[in-house]
Design a protein around this motif. Structure first.
Motif, mmCIF file in Angstrom:
data_model
loop_
_atom_site.group_PDB
_atom_site.id
_atom_site.type_symbol
_atom_site.label_atom_id
_atom_site.label_comp_id
_atom_site.label_asym_id
_atom_site.label_seq_id
_atom_site.Cartn_x
_atom_site.Cartn_y
_atom_site.Cartn_z
ATOM 1 N N ASP A 111 29.537 -11.387 -7.078
ATOM 2 C CA ASP A 111 31.016 -11.020 -7.651
ATOM 3 C C ASP A 111 30.333 -9.518 -8.235
ATOM 4 O O ASP A 111 29.942 -9.652 -9.512
ATOM 5 C CB ASP A 111 31.356 -11.835 -8.747
ATOM 6 C CG ASP A 111 32.750 -11.394 -9.422
ATOM 7 O OD1 ASP A 111 32.730 -10.217 -9.449
ATOM 8 O OD2 ASP A 111 33.434 -12.438 -9.990
ATOM 9 N N PRO A 113 31.745 -6.739 -9.500
ATOM 10 C CA PRO A 113 32.790 -6.265 -10.660
ATOM 11 C C PRO A 113 32.040 -7.084 -11.890
ATOM 12 O O PRO A 113 31.867 -6.532 -13.046
ATOM 13 C CB PRO A 113 33.939 -6.619 -10.525
ATOM 14 C CG PRO A 113 34.211 -6.240 -9.040
ATOM 15 C CD PRO A 113 33.068 -7.137 -8.619
ATOM 16 N N ARG A 114 31.945 -8.417 -11.917
ATOM 17 C CA ARG A 114 31.469 -9.091 -13.049
ATOM 18 C C ARG A 114 30.063 -8.943 -13.299
ATOM 19 O O ARG A 114 29.560 -8.720 -14.521
ATOM 20 C CB ARG A 114 31.493 -10.849 -12.663
ATOM 21 C CG ARG A 114 31.003 -11.709 -13.832
ATOM 22 C CD ARG A 114 30.617 -13.446 -13.261
ATOM 23 N NE ARG A 114 29.933 -13.698 -14.354
ATOM 24 C CZ ARG A 114 29.458 -15.006 -14.113
ATOM 25 N NH1 ARG A 114 29.617 -15.591 -12.942
ATOM 26 N NH2 ARG A 114 28.756 -15.522 -14.982
ATOM 27 N N HIS A 117 29.681 -5.555 -14.855
ATOM 28 C CA HIS A 117 30.369 -5.670 -16.534
ATOM 29 C C HIS A 117 29.257 -6.462 -17.305
ATOM 30 O O HIS A 117 29.180 -6.193 -18.438
ATOM 31 C CB HIS A 117 31.495 -6.308 -16.606
ATOM 32 C CG HIS A 117 32.814 -5.358 -15.807
ATOM 33 N ND1 HIS A 117 33.102 -4.096 -16.602
ATOM 34 C CD2 HIS A 117 33.367 -5.181 -14.993
ATOM 35 C CE1 HIS A 117 33.858 -3.573 -16.103
ATOM 36 N NE2 HIS A 117 34.284 -4.197 -15.056
ATOM 37 N N ARG A 143 31.812 1.539 -4.289
ATOM 38 C CA ARG A 143 32.453 0.413 -4.856
ATOM 39 C C ARG A 143 32.108 0.050 -6.292
ATOM 40 O O ARG A 143 32.894 -0.255 -7.168
ATOM 41 C CB ARG A 143 32.182 -0.640 -3.868
ATOM 42 C CG ARG A 143 33.045 -0.681 -2.706
ATOM 43 C CD ARG A 143 33.282 -2.017 -1.819
ATOM 44 N NE ARG A 143 32.072 -2.728 -1.447
ATOM 45 C CZ ARG A 143 31.266 -2.518 -0.625
ATOM 46 N NH1 ARG A 143 31.487 -1.504 0.305
ATOM 47 N NH2 ARG A 143 30.111 -3.206 -0.422
ATOM 48 N N ALA A 144 30.808 0.001 -6.499
ATOM 49 C CA ALA A 144 30.269 -0.063 -7.983
ATOM 50 C C ALA A 144 30.880 0.884 -8.656
ATOM 51 O O ALA A 144 31.233 0.575 -10.101
ATOM 52 C CB ALA A 144 28.726 -0.038 -7.841
ATOM 53 N N GLU A 146 33.637 2.177 -8.843
ATOM 54 C CA GLU A 146 35.044 2.098 -9.059
ATOM 55 C C GLU A 146 35.382 1.177 -10.026
ATOM 56 O O GLU A 146 36.268 1.224 -10.755
ATOM 57 C CB GLU A 146 35.648 1.765 -7.517
ATOM 58 C CG GLU A 146 35.722 2.779 -6.637
ATOM 59 C CD GLU A 146 35.921 2.124 -5.088
ATOM 60 O OE1 GLU A 146 36.224 1.058 -4.957
ATOM 61 O OE2 GLU A 146 36.193 2.711 -4.250
ATOM 62 N N THR A 147 34.284 0.562 -10.534
ATOM 63 C CA THR A 147 34.382 -0.640 -11.255
ATOM 64 C C THR A 147 34.297 0.471 -13.197
ATOM 65 O O THR A 147 34.633 -0.275 -13.918
ATOM 66 C CB THR A 147 33.280 -1.499 -11.599
ATOM 67 O OG1 THR A 147 31.982 -0.842 -11.881
ATOM 68 C CG2 THR A 147 33.096 -2.235 -10.324
ATOM 69 N N VAL A 149 31.802 1.146 -14.587
ATOM 70 C CA VAL A 149 30.407 0.848 -15.342
ATOM 71 C C VAL A 149 29.606 2.022 -15.097
ATOM 72 O O VAL A 149 29.443 2.704 -14.039
ATOM 73 C CB VAL A 149 29.728 -0.397 -14.689
ATOM 74 C CG1 VAL A 149 28.431 -0.516 -15.122
ATOM 75 C CG2 VAL A 149 30.574 -1.687 -14.930
#
Length: 273
Positions: A111, A113-114, A117, A143-144, A146-147, A149
Motif C-alpha cells: 500500500d 500511500p500508507r 505516510h 506515483r510516490a 503524487e502522495t 510525501v
C-alpha cells in the motif's frame, strides 16, 4: 564542485561509505577507518544485519553524531510495521535519529500511500531527518510523489554500464538526490580496459574514473563499499578527479553500453515501469 549535495530536504555528502556485506568486527573497523580518512556519510540497512557494528564504529570514531550522515532502510517485508522497525534500527545503531531513512525495496503488493505516510510520520516526529525510497523505477517514483510525501532521495543501482536517464529526469525535476549503489558495477568497471585507458591519462585507477564519472553528475552521490583503508582513500580521491575529467573522457564513458543491470532479485519491480 561541492563535496555535498544540498536540496530543500537534505544536505548529504557527495561520496558516502557503503557497508553491504560487511559484518562484525570487520564492519566496525571499516567504518572507523572510513571516518578517520574523512568520510562523513555511512549507509546501512536492517537487512544488512550490521547496524550494531556500524553504530559501534561511529561511536569509536569519536566524531560528534551530528557530523556523520547516517542512512538506514526498512526491508520490503516490514512495510506494515515501519515505526517498529525504525525504532529497532535506531536501538542497534545507538542513536536517537537517522539522517535519512528509506524504503529498501518496493513490496510487490504494498500500500504505497500508507507506507509513505508512515515514513513521513517518522520525519515529523524527529526519528528521521529526511526520508526516501530505494529501487523505485521512474514510474513508481512519480506515483510516490503524487502522495505529497517529501521524498528526499532514491537509492538505486547506477554505474557507467547502466543508464538511469529516465529516473534522473524525475529526480532532478523534483529536487531528489539519486544515490548510486554498486557504483563500480560490482567491481567490473575496475578491470574494464576502456576505462583503464582513460585512467592512464590521469594517473588514476579505472575505479576512480568510474566513480568520478558519477560524482560529477548533478544531484548524484555514490556509496561504494571498501573494507581496506587503501581502497577507501582511493575512492575519496575520486572526488577531486571528478573535476578533472575532460569532455572527451566523459564522452568515452557515456558511449559504454548502458544496459547491464547486476542487482535484480525475484521481488524487484518492473524496471521499465
Amino acid at each position: 564542485m561541492s563535496d555535498r549535495i544540498t536540496t530543500p530536504r537534505l544536505s548529504i555528502p557527495r561520496l558516502g561509505f557503503g557497508t553491504w556485506r560487511l559484518s562484525g568486527a570487520e564492519c566496525q573497523a571499516a567504518v572507523e577507518s572510513a571516518l578517520s580518512l574523512g568520510y562523513r556519510a555511512v549507509d546501512t540497512a536492517e537487512m544488512y544485519k550490521n547496524e550494531e557494528p556500524v553504530g559501534a564504529g561511529i561511536k569509536a570514531s569519536g566524531l560528534p553524531r551530528e557530523e556523520v550522515f547516517l542512512t538506514s532502510k526498512v526491508w520490503w517485508e516490514n512495510l506494515g510495521r515501519i515505526r517498529q522497525h525504525c525504532e529497532a534500527s535506531l536501538s542497534r545503531l545507538g542513536t536517537d535519529h537517522l539522517d535519512l531513512y528509506l524504503i529498501h525495496w518496493p513490496a510487490p503488493d504494498m500500500d504505497l500511500p500508507r507506507a509513505l505516510h508512515d515514513l513521513a510520520r517518522l520525519r515529523e516526529e524527529g526519528l528521521a531527518r529526511a526520508i526516501g525510497v530505494a529501487n523505485f523505477p521512474a514510474g513508481m517514483l512519480k506515483r510516490a510523489l503524487e502522495t505529497g510525501v517529501p521524498i528526499a532521495a532514491n537509492q538505486v543501482e547506477y554505474h557507467a554500464l547502466l543508464s538511469q536517464d529516465r529516473l534522473l529526469e524525475v529526480t532532478r525535476a523534483n529536487g531528489i538526490v539519486l544515490t548510486a549503489y554498486a557504483p563500480l558495477a560490482q567491481g567490473r568497471l575496475a578491470s574494464d580496459e576502456r576505462v583503464q585507458a582513460i585512467a592512464a591519462r590521469h594517473g588514476a585507477t579505472a575505479a576512480q574514473v568510474a566513480l568520478a564519472w558519477l560524482l560529477r553528475q548533478d544531484g548524484v552521490n555514490a556509496i561504494p563499499k571498501a573494507s581496506r583503508a587503501e581502497t577507501q582513500k582511493a575512492n575519496l580521491e575520486a572526488l577531486a578527479l571528478a573535476g578533472r575529467l575532460t569532455e572527451a573522457d566523459v564522452a568515452e564513458i557515456d558511449a559504454l553500453p548502458k544496459d547491464q543491470r547486476f542487482v535484480s532479485p525475484a521481488f524487484a519491480p518492473d524496471w521499465a515501469a
